[in-house]
Scaffold this active site. Structure first.
Site, PDB file in Angstrom:
ATOM      1  N   GLY A   1       0.821  -1.217   0.000  1.00 28.28           N
ATOM      2  CA  GLY A   1       0.000   0.000   0.000  1.00 28.28           C
ATOM      3  C   GLY A   1       0.854   1.267   0.000  1.00 28.28           C
TER       4      GLY A   1
ATOM      5  N   SER B   1      -3.666   6.504  13.940  1.00 24.85           N
ATOM      6  CA  SER B   1      -4.052   7.755  13.287  1.00 24.85           C
ATOM      7  C   SER B   1      -4.423   8.810  14.312  1.00 24.85           C
ATOM      8  CB  SER B   1      -5.267   7.472  12.399  1.00 24.85           C
ATOM      9  OG  SER B   1      -5.896   8.669  12.025  1.00 24.85           O
TER      10      SER B   1
ATOM     11  N   TYR C   1     -14.208   3.511  10.882  1.00 22.44           N
ATOM     12  CA  TYR C   1     -12.773   3.409  10.590  1.00 22.44           C
ATOM     13  C   TYR C   1     -11.960   3.925  11.778  1.00 22.44           C
ATOM     14  CZ  TYR C   1      -8.320   5.428   9.272  1.00 22.44           C
ATOM     15  OH  TYR C   1      -7.006   5.809   9.291  1.00 22.44           O
TER      16      TYR C   1
ATOM     17  N   LYS D   1      -9.215   2.010  14.669  1.00 21.86           N
ATOM     18  CA  LYS D   1      -7.875   2.434  15.116  1.00 21.86           C
ATOM     19  C   LYS D   1      -7.871   2.559  16.641  1.00 21.86           C
ATOM     20  CE  LYS D   1      -5.831   2.884  11.087  1.00 21.86           C
ATOM     21  NZ  LYS D   1      -4.900   1.839  10.678  1.00 21.86           N
TER      22      LYS D   1
ATOM     23  N   TYR E   1      -0.431   8.789  12.910  1.00 25.92           N
ATOM     24  CA  TYR E   1      -0.097   9.621  11.753  1.00 25.92           C
ATOM     25  C   TYR E   1      -1.025  10.812  11.685  1.00 25.92           C
ATOM     26  CZ  TYR E   1       1.386   4.979  10.004  1.00 25.92           C
ATOM     27  OH  TYR E   1       1.900   3.725   9.845  1.00 25.92           O
ATOM     28  N   PHE E   2      -0.472  11.936  11.238  1.00 22.37           N
ATOM     29  CA  PHE E   2      -1.325  13.064  10.906  1.00 22.37           C
ATOM     30  C   PHE E   2      -1.706  12.902   9.419  1.00 22.37           C
ATOM     31  CE2 PHE E   2      -2.275  15.388  14.721  1.00 22.37           C
ATOM     32  CZ  PHE E   2      -1.665  14.528  15.608  1.00 22.37           C
ATOM     33  N   ASN E   3      -1.403  13.807   8.541  1.00 21.94           N
ATOM     34  CA  ASN E   3      -1.909  13.638   7.165  1.00 21.94           C
ATOM     35  C   ASN E   3      -0.770  13.331   6.188  1.00 21.94           C
ATOM     36  OD1 ASN E   3      -4.060  15.084   8.652  1.00 21.94           O
ATOM     37  ND2 ASN E   3      -5.068  15.097   6.667  1.00 21.94           N
TER      38      ASN E   3
ATOM     39  N   ASN F   1     -10.925  10.201  -1.591  1.00 22.33           N
ATOM     40  CA  ASN F   1     -11.544  10.829  -0.414  1.00 22.33           C
ATOM     41  C   ASN F   1     -10.676  11.945   0.128  1.00 22.33           C
ATOM     42  OD1 ASN F   1     -13.702   8.851  -0.073  1.00 22.33           O
ATOM     43  ND2 ASN F   1     -12.028   7.437   0.395  1.00 22.33           N
TER      44      ASN F   1
ATOM     45  N   GLY G   1     -18.199  15.378   9.927  1.00 22.02           N
ATOM     46  CA  GLY G   1     -17.133  14.722  10.696  1.00 22.02           C
ATOM     47  C   GLY G   1     -15.798  15.442  10.674  1.00 22.02           C
ATOM     48  N   ASP G   2     -15.632  16.458   9.813  1.00 24.60           N
ATOM     49  CA  ASP G   2     -14.344  17.170   9.770  1.00 24.60           C
ATOM     50  C   ASP G   2     -14.191  18.070  10.988  1.00 24.60           C
ATOM     51  OD1 ASP G   2     -13.272  16.186   7.431  1.00 24.60           O
ATOM     52  OD2 ASP G   2     -13.992  17.824   6.166  1.00 24.60           O
TER      53      ASP G   2
END
Ligand code: UFG
Length: 344
Positions: free
Chosen positions: A10, A124, A149, A153, A177-179, A198, A294-295
């Site tokens: 991946g 995450s 999701y 995590k 992880y961030f982005n 996405n 959700g943001d």
């Protein structure tokens, strides 16, 4: 030292395999290719001159996974394999809980059976939920996730922490992880989402290469300087290096350790969009759309713990992240698909 890498074909897994091989580790990939391509193996070999071991196995299949441990005898595991699409997880919660959580349990059972007790897990920043303070330190409480999701995590972190608390042979590192964005600078490996992306960067990159018409920016009425959301973007090669540093640190580790992997600096959606325009050298179509459910408005990390304990800090800035994303996208407009032979 041989490392078993689940999900190693991946996006983040492949960059981590490159780094492992470059630093003298052996890498064995276990990946069912449900969201990745076999071509990645050739590309990793092109970059490093070494070909990782590979098993097309789903980590939920205990018998097959057990055989991999039997044959390969790895000393540690880096665990990336899992479904990761936020929206899809809301539609298919059973699949997400089953695949991500059962997969992890099967993996840890196999590890225990074969006497492998060192595990790095791909977690995450989503586990912090909607926090009330910034930057996010590892001591911030885990929060309420907004989708299945994220909960997988959250729950896997808890499961692994409990496993390590019950048996002192375990060393578990949770990397939040961030982005992650960007790509290897060769342009040979990068992010290749299936369907409509996405995430922000692959979407912008597909607009730039002509696969999508226009970027929709989700919300310009947040309480931020330009009204768009702020995130802590990290170059995937910095992130990959963080994994190898965490692996090196494990020798002196007991129990569970948690590290944020981010730069500590936030960029707005518009700042990233303009940085990408600079990288590709053209103006791109964009329109504002309603907020996405959700943001959260702002998310960036406190990177101090990783710096102090692992010696980790990010090297690459947003310009380099966008330049490398564009380099990958332009050389592979259709990702690893057949339309895109890559002659990097
Ligand atoms: N965005 C757009 N348009 C798009 C895509 C994204 O405006 O087409 C915006 C989002 O609204 C958000 C920002 O760009 O404000 C970043 O969005 P991403 O989807 O790229 O990233 P997220 O921060 O939402 O998600 C990332 C990871 C998830 C993880 C989450 C929280 O992709 O796996 O961080 O840690 F769960």
């Amino acid at each position: 030292m041989k490392i078993l890498v689940t999900g190693g074909a991946g996006y983040i897994g492949s960059h981590t395999c490159v780094r492992l091989l470059e630093e003298g580790y052996e890498a064995v990939i276990v990946d069912d290719l449900s969201n990745s391509s076999i071509v990645v193996l050739d590309r990793i070999e092109q970059i490093t001159g070494k070909r990782p071991g590979f098993y097309p196995v789903n980590i939920c299949c205990k018998k097959e996974l057990d055989e991999v441990f039997e044959v390969e005898k790895p000393e540690a595991v880096i665990h990336f394999a899992g479904f990761k699409a936020v929206g899809e997880s809301v539609q298919k919660p059973m699949e997400y809980y089953s695949n991500n959580i059962s997969g992890t349990l099967t993996l840890t059972e196999c590890m225990k059976k074969h006497g492998v007790f060192s595990l790095i897990f791909s977690s995450s920043a989503t586990v912090y939920g909607e926090p009330d303070r910034m930057p996010l330190g590892e001591d911030c409480p885990k929060g309420v996730c907004t989708n299945p999701y994220g909960w997988t995590k959250w729950m896997i972190e808890q499961i692994l922490t409990d496993i390590a608390a019950a048996d002192e042979r375990w060393k578990v590192t949770l990397l939040r992880y961030f982005n992650p964005i960007g790509a290897h600078e060769s342009g040979l490996i990068g992010e290749d989402p299936k369907g409509i992306p996405n995430n922000l960067l692959p979407y912008i990159a597909q607009v730039a290469v002509g696969r999508r018409e226009c970027l929709g920016v989700f919300g310009n009425d947040y309480d931020t300087p330009d009204g768009t959301c702020i995130r802590d973007y990290i170059h995937v090669c910095d992130l990959a290096r963080g994994h190898v540093m965490a692996l090196d640190h494990m020798k002196d580790q007991n129990g569970t350790e948690i590290f944020n992997l981010g730069s500590g600096r936030g960029y707005s959606v518009l700042e990233v969009f303009h940085a990408f325009e600079n990288a590709c050298g053209k103006k791109l179509p964009m329109e504002f759309r309603p907020r996405r459910a959700g943001d959260i408005p702002v998310s960036y990390c406190d990177p101090e713990k990783a710096r102090k304990i692992l010696g980790f800090s990010t090297e690459f800035d947003i310009e380099k992240m966008c330049a490398d994303s564009w380099n990958w996208q332009k050389k592979n407009p259709y990702g690893y698909g057949e339309n895109a032979p890559c002659e990097a």
